[in-house]
Design a protein around this motif. Sequence first.
Motif, mmCIF file in Angstrom:
data_model
loop_
_atom_site.group_PDB
_atom_site.id
_atom_site.type_symbol
_atom_site.label_atom_id
_atom_site.label_comp_id
_atom_site.label_asym_id
_atom_site.label_seq_id
_atom_site.Cartn_x
_atom_site.Cartn_y
_atom_site.Cartn_z
ATOM 1 N N GLY A 97 83.327 12.729 58.848
ATOM 2 C CA GLY A 97 82.933 13.979 58.217
ATOM 3 C C GLY A 97 83.678 15.152 58.833
ATOM 4 N N ILE A 98 83.249 16.355 58.510
ATOM 5 C CA ILE A 98 83.895 17.563 59.034
ATOM 6 C C ILE A 98 83.517 17.748 60.506
ATOM 7 C CG2 ILE A 98 84.123 20.059 58.832
ATOM 8 C CD1 ILE A 98 85.361 18.554 56.517
ATOM 9 N N GLN A 99 84.521 17.887 61.347
ATOM 10 C CA GLN A 99 84.302 18.127 62.772
ATOM 11 C C GLN A 99 85.142 19.317 63.221
ATOM 12 O OE1 GLN A 99 85.095 14.601 65.091
ATOM 13 N NE2 GLN A 99 83.311 13.497 64.284
ATOM 14 N N PHE A 100 84.652 19.983 64.266
ATOM 15 C CA PHE A 100 85.404 21.096 64.848
ATOM 16 C C PHE A 100 86.192 20.552 66.037
ATOM 17 C CE2 PHE A 100 86.029 24.806 67.588
ATOM 18 C CZ PHE A 100 86.502 25.734 66.666
ATOM 19 N N LYS A 101 87.524 20.549 65.928
ATOM 20 C CA LYS A 101 88.372 20.077 67.012
ATOM 21 C C LYS A 101 88.708 21.261 67.917
ATOM 22 C CE LYS A 101 92.349 17.154 68.060
ATOM 23 N NZ LYS A 101 93.445 16.343 67.518
ATOM 24 N N ALA A 102 88.132 21.245 69.111
ATOM 25 C CA ALA A 102 88.257 22.388 70.016
ATOM 26 C C ALA A 102 89.444 22.232 70.955
ATOM 27 C CB ALA A 102 86.977 22.566 70.820
ATOM 28 N N SER A 103 90.274 23.247 71.034
ATOM 29 C CA SER A 103 91.385 23.253 71.995
ATOM 30 C C SER A 103 90.933 23.835 73.326
ATOM 31 C CB SER A 103 92.550 24.082 71.445
ATOM 32 O OG SER A 103 92.129 25.401 71.143
ATOM 33 N N LYS A 104 89.859 24.601 73.307
ATOM 34 C CA LYS A 104 89.327 25.200 74.539
ATOM 35 C C LYS A 104 87.825 25.343 74.383
ATOM 36 C CE LYS A 104 91.600 28.489 76.616
ATOM 37 N NZ LYS A 104 92.170 29.820 76.968
ATOM 38 N N ILE A 105 87.097 24.980 75.432
ATOM 39 C CA ILE A 105 85.638 25.111 75.444
ATOM 40 C C ILE A 105 85.229 25.740 76.761
ATOM 41 C CG2 ILE A 105 83.414 23.908 75.338
ATOM 42 C CD1 ILE A 105 84.882 21.626 73.866
ATOM 43 N N ASN A 106 84.492 26.839 76.684
ATOM 44 C CA ASN A 106 83.996 27.505 77.878
ATOM 45 C C ASN A 106 82.486 27.670 77.788
ATOM 46 O OD1 ASN A 106 86.554 27.968 79.119
ATOM 47 N ND2 ASN A 106 86.892 29.678 77.722
ATOM 48 N N ALA A 107 81.846 27.653 78.948
ATOM 49 C CA ALA A 107 80.402 27.893 78.979
ATOM 50 C C ALA A 107 80.142 29.390 78.918
ATOM 51 C CB ALA A 107 79.800 27.311 80.252
ATOM 52 N N SER A 108 79.090 29.765 78.233
ATOM 53 C CA SER A 108 78.628 31.149 78.241
ATOM 54 C C SER A 108 77.147 31.139 78.584
ATOM 55 C CB SER A 108 78.875 31.822 76.885
ATOM 56 O OG SER A 108 78.144 31.168 75.871
ATOM 57 N N LYS A 109 76.621 32.282 78.917
ATOM 58 C CA LYS A 109 75.237 32.340 79.378
ATOM 59 C C LYS A 109 74.271 32.351 78.194
ATOM 60 C CE LYS A 109 76.665 35.115 83.350
ATOM 61 N NZ LYS A 109 78.013 35.450 82.879
ATOM 62 N N PRO A 110 73.168 31.581 78.257
ATOM 63 C CA PRO A 110 72.139 31.638 77.220
ATOM 64 C C PRO A 110 71.563 33.054 77.131
ATOM 65 C CG PRO A 110 71.785 29.759 78.679
ATOM 66 C CD PRO A 110 72.852 30.578 79.297
ATOM 67 N N LYS A 111 71.226 33.465 75.929
ATOM 68 C CA LYS A 111 70.782 34.857 75.746
ATOM 69 C C LYS A 111 69.336 34.975 75.276
ATOM 70 C CE LYS A 111 75.540 36.105 74.577
ATOM 71 N NZ LYS A 111 76.468 36.597 73.526
ATOM 72 N N THR A 112 68.851 33.995 74.543
ATOM 73 C CA THR A 112 67.488 34.086 74.014
ATOM 74 C C THR A 112 66.505 33.433 74.976
ATOM 75 O OG1 THR A 112 67.567 31.987 72.823
ATOM 76 C CG2 THR A 112 68.428 33.932 71.678
ATOM 77 N N LYS A 113 65.231 33.787 74.822
ATOM 78 C CA LYS A 113 64.169 33.264 75.692
ATOM 79 C C LYS A 113 64.112 31.736 75.650
ATOM 80 C CE LYS A 113 59.204 33.875 76.523
ATOM 81 N NZ LYS A 113 57.983 34.605 76.085
ATOM 82 N N ASP A 114 64.149 31.157 74.442
ATOM 83 C CA ASP A 114 64.075 29.703 74.299
ATOM 84 C C ASP A 114 65.290 29.019 74.919
ATOM 85 O OD1 ASP A 114 61.661 29.854 73.042
ATOM 86 O OD2 ASP A 114 62.480 29.699 71.005
ATOM 87 N N ALA A 115 66.468 29.603 74.688
ATOM 88 C CA ALA A 115 67.698 29.004 75.229
ATOM 89 C C ALA A 115 67.720 29.069 76.750
ATOM 90 C CB ALA A 115 68.919 29.709 74.652
ATOM 91 N N ILE A 116 67.254 30.190 77.308
ATOM 92 C CA ILE A 116 67.206 30.324 78.765
ATOM 93 C C ILE A 116 66.244 29.293 79.351
ATOM 94 C CG2 ILE A 116 66.506 31.831 80.674
ATOM 95 C CD1 ILE A 116 67.495 34.202 78.940
ATOM 96 N N TYR A 117 65.100 29.095 78.692
ATOM 97 C CA TYR A 117 64.120 28.105 79.148
ATOM 98 C C TYR A 117 64.745 26.704 79.170
ATOM 99 C CZ TYR A 117 60.226 24.855 79.019
ATOM 100 O OH TYR A 117 59.390 23.801 79.276
ATOM 101 N N GLN A 118 65.414 26.325 78.081
ATOM 102 C CA GLN A 118 66.043 25.000 78.005
ATOM 103 C C GLN A 118 67.100 24.837 79.095
ATOM 104 O OE1 GLN A 118 65.320 22.378 76.174
ATOM 105 N NE2 GLN A 118 63.683 23.401 75.037
ATOM 106 N N TYR A 119 67.845 25.875 79.325
ATOM 107 C CA TYR A 119 68.907 25.823 80.323
ATOM 108 C C TYR A 119 68.323 25.658 81.727
ATOM 109 C CZ TYR A 119 73.141 27.157 82.896
ATOM 110 O OH TYR A 119 74.231 27.170 83.739
ATOM 111 N N LEU A 120 67.244 26.378 82.031
ATOM 112 C CA LEU A 120 66.606 26.276 83.343
ATOM 113 C C LEU A 120 66.037 24.878 83.580
ATOM 114 C CD1 LEU A 120 64.708 29.694 83.582
ATOM 115 C CD2 LEU A 120 66.833 29.035 84.732
#
Length: 324
Positions: A39-62
């Motif tokens: 199927g359709i896929q995104f072929k990434a040439s570069k991937i970097n981490a960024s900081k979670p911004k929402t409350k739910d995302a921060i919780y999951q990350y912690l």
Amino acid sequence: VFHILKENQQKVVVQGKTFNLSEGMYLEAEGEFEKTKFGIQFKASKINASKPKTKDAIYQYLVQGPFEGIGKILASKIVEAFPDESLWDILNNDPDQLLSVSGMSQKKLEDFKKAWQDNQKSHEEVLFLEQHGFSYHQSQKILQTLKTNKQQLSENPYLIMDVSGMGFVTADRFALRLGFKKDDPQRILNGLTYILKNSVNDGHSWLSYQQIVDKINYLLNIKIEDDVLEFVLDRCSEVNVLKKIKFEGSSVYAWMEVYLAEEYIYERLKQSTTVHIEPIHNLKQNIDDMALIKGINLSDEQYLAIENIMQLSCSVLTGGAGVG
């Protein structure tokens, strides 16, 4: 290959080389969409981490990130007290604020800060190497092998010559991208080391000054002035990188490890010549009998070699590749 959720909650399959991921991380990726048999896929040439911004995302990350001691209950309390990305500024600038969270001990805070700083440092150093032409996996290999950091690599990019699969050419390309001048003494020094090491593979335990001049100018693609090259050669000799030897009225140069190896062999050979060998009676007859039993026809040269080996305390066999 992994799945991400875009901000509009659309699921996207991403293919690319990246660091260790955990659920809840925010990523920034560059590349393009491709149609595959899956199927359709995104072929990434570069991937970097960024900081979670929402409350739910921060919780999951912690909860699922690299933070030992931060369980679900404590993570919930943290995001209640600091529900947005201001948490990351606090970790960087005033982490003691987190002691106000119920259940956050000084020990847990120290572990939290260290994991956060190590994580940030790792991403920054990988990004630094990627910006200078290395793939993610090459960057990880460099950092894991050398246990080094961005500052040390910036000061001496030739450290990566010690990484398997990365020789002088790769290190030199890195140095030039960092802004090293073509006649930088450090570049010349590492070029000399490379030349002398490689000369061993060609069967040379030392090189004359003129041979070094020709090889170093070709390798570095510049014309090095004699006084500069002589300064670097003398400096290398002082710090025992190479050995300067007088030979037939002129100076020749050997890589120190090869010089010491040859010196060791010489001393062992010299010791061996002092060993007393008892004479073997009927040696010629013994050789003839053994040749007959083995069905071997010895040439005059081979016969003489066996006689010498049996009568001398030390023998050195020499010959080109393939002669046995």
